[in-house]
Design an enzyme around this catalytic site. Structure first.
Site, short mmCIF file in Angstrom:
data_model
loop_
_atom_site.label_atom_id
_atom_site.label_comp_id
_atom_site.label_asym_id
_atom_site.label_seq_id
_atom_site.Cartn_x
_atom_site.Cartn_y
_atom_site.Cartn_z
N HIS A 104 0.88 -1.10 -0.01
CA HIS A 104 0.00 -0.20 -0.07
C HIS A 104 0.96 1.25 0.00
O HIS A 104 2.30 1.11 0.61
CB HIS A 104 -0.86 0.06 1.27
CG HIS A 104 -1.84 -1.19 1.44
ND1 HIS A 104 -1.31 -2.39 2.17
CD2 HIS A 104 -3.05 -1.36 1.42
CE1 HIS A 104 -2.17 -3.13 2.23
NE2 HIS A 104 -3.18 -2.52 1.91
N ASP A 107 2.38 1.97 3.37
CA ASP A 107 3.17 0.79 3.96
C ASP A 107 4.58 1.69 3.81
O ASP A 107 5.77 1.44 4.43
CB ASP A 107 3.14 -0.47 3.48
CG ASP A 107 1.78 -1.02 3.45
OD1 ASP A 107 1.04 -0.46 4.16
OD2 ASP A 107 1.43 -1.68 2.60
C1 XUL Z 1 -7.37 -6.81 4.44
C2 XUL Z 1 -6.62 -7.30 3.32
C3 XUL Z 1 -5.79 -5.98 2.58
C4 XUL Z 1 -5.64 -6.15 1.17
C5 XUL Z 1 -4.96 -5.14 0.37
O1 XUL Z 1 -8.00 -7.81 5.04
O2 XUL Z 1 -6.64 -8.23 2.90
O3 XUL Z 1 -4.50 -6.15 3.25
O4 XUL Z 1 -5.08 -7.33 0.61
O5 XUL Z 1 -5.55 -3.74 1.08
#
Ligand code: XUL
Ligand code: CO
Length: 440
Positions: A104, A107
């Protein structure tokens, strides 16, 4: 990019040593170059490490703070720390021997006091990520934006009743797409975050769904404008953080995409623990996505049968990985998707070496599942049993129905003439299950 101090001291490149090895920092089954169905394991599995869990996970839970010992974490959420952390992350990725990672935006780089500052931070970290990618050949499987942590997203992002939350999220995804494109990312994920509701009385569901679709369309349009041709994915999850999430399961997501004409652009990123929270087995979700033409990528993890939330544990169950790999092979593989370990070490597993044990175990479990699934396919016993079960459809009557040449009237005539249907044969579930156990 200077020579950074080694973070994982005493741990070298993890090698393939075969099932008999006593070395727990080695692969027993994952042999990247070994051919399965004529293709190297590395290309079947396309493993990725999740930046958020591996490098930002603290081990905090609702009852206590983080526990992780990460000696390199000396500078909090600063940009300098974010840059050094990239060096640590790539040391880990290289030593583990994975081809991909996922992140993300927030992150990898700290959120600044303004959008412009956040974007500058992200650009600086992107430079460092690009340098390491070029040096190592490790690639970005997919990027995404965190549209759920900041307070502005308290009611959701694309589905917020606050229009400026929507606008800010759009700006954030625009930037995340540009960064993903710059890093040659193979895909981009939409996970709902807080796109859902807690209470239907205060929620205009139709309006929120329309907004979510408009948001995705803007992302697709922007991707086209900047020349990003990677695959978009929608990641289903039924609940947590919201009571009800709009991306509940694969069937719900496919229906949403088709309703809004987005189906040509978006496939599924299917996560095991999300499937089980929705009351499905992972294999069901994969099968449903596969038969609908929406199988994209997977977030590999597992839940706990005794715990009803998203525990994001590393997958170690060979039966599960066999089911997953059997279905993936059946539908022709995942590329450009892959197997992303959206999984975290337990709060109690706080040493850096635990990150290696966790990923090695997950990779070996999937490699073993791949080998077993390929052996099942080569042998064909399950396929033969399945065909036997549907053998009556190979009759002239069955072929005519499947060809659309029969009607209620013609079928009534046939059954009136016969008086009763032919007797059903046994489903043989136990036999099927026993045959599967012969490969494990
Ligand atoms: C949350 C989840 C996230 C997504 C990406 O449960 O799985 O980490 O994979 O936003
Ligand atoms: Co996920």
């Amino acid at each position: 990019m200077g020579q950074a101090a080694e973070a994982f001291v005493g741990i070298g490149r993890i090698g393939f040593e075969g099932p008999a090895t006593k070395n727990m920092l080695a692969f027993r089954h994952y042999d990247a170059e070994a051919l399965v169905e004529g293709k190297p394991m590395r290309d079947h599995l396309r493993f990725a490490v999740s930046y958020w869990h591996a490098f930002r996970g603290t081990g905090g839970d609702p009852f206590g703070p983080g526990t992780m010992i990460r000696p390199w974490e000396t500078d909090g959420d600063s940009l300098a720390m974010a840059l050094r952390r990239v060096d640590v992350a790539f040391e880990f990725l290289e030593k583990l021997g994975v081809g991909f990672y996922c992140f993300h935006d927030r992150d990898v780089a700290p959120e600044g006091a303004s959008l412009a500052e956040s974007n500058r931070n992200l650009d600086a970290v992107t430079d460092r990520l690009a340098e390491h990618q070029a040096r190592t050949g490790i690639k970005l499987l997919w990027g995404t934006a965190n549209l759920f942590s900041n307070r502005r997203y308290v009611h959701g992002a694309a589905t917020s009743p606050n229009v400026e939350s929507f606008a800010f999220a759009a700006a954030q995804v625009k930037k995340a797409l540009e960064v993903t494109h710059r890093l040659g990312g193979a895909g981009y994920v939409f996970w709902g975050g807080r796109e859902g509701y807690q209470c239907l009385w205060n929620t205009d569901m139709k309006r929120e769904l329309d907004h979510l679709a408009a948001f995705m369309q803007m992302a697709i349009d922007h991707a086209r404008a900047i020349g990003f041709t990677g695959q978009f994915y929608f990641e289903p999850k039924p609940r947590e953080p919201m009571k009800h999430q709009y991306d509940f399961d694969v069937a719900t997501c496919v229906n949403f995409l088709r309703t809004y004409g987005l189906e040509k652009h978006v496939k599924m990123n299917i996560e095991t623990n999300h499937a089980t929270l929705a009351g499905h087995e992972m294999q069901h979700e994969l099968e449903y996505a596969g038969l609908q033409g929406f199988l994209g990528s997977i977030d590999a993890n597992t839940g706990d049968t005794l715990v009803g939330w998203d525990t994001d544990q590393f997958p170690t169950n060979i039966y599960l990985t066999t089911q997953v790999m059997y279905t993936i092979l059946k539908y022709g593989g995942l590329a450009p998707g892959g197997i992303n370990f959206d999984a975290k070490v337990r709060r109690e597993s706080f040493e850096p070496v635990d990150l290696f044990h966790a990923h090695i175990g997950g990779m070996d479990a999937f490699a073993r599942g791949l080998k077993i699934a390929a052996a099942m396919r080569a042998d064909g016993a399950i396929q033969r049993l399945l065909e036997e079960r549907y053998a009556s459809w190979k009759s002239p009557l069955g072929e005519r129905i499947e060809a659309g040449q029969e009607s209620f009237a013609s079928l009534e005539k046939a059954m009136l003439a016969q008086g009763e249907a032919a007797a059903c044969t046994s489903g043989r579930q136990e036999l099927f299950e026993n045959v599967i156990n012969t490969y494990l």
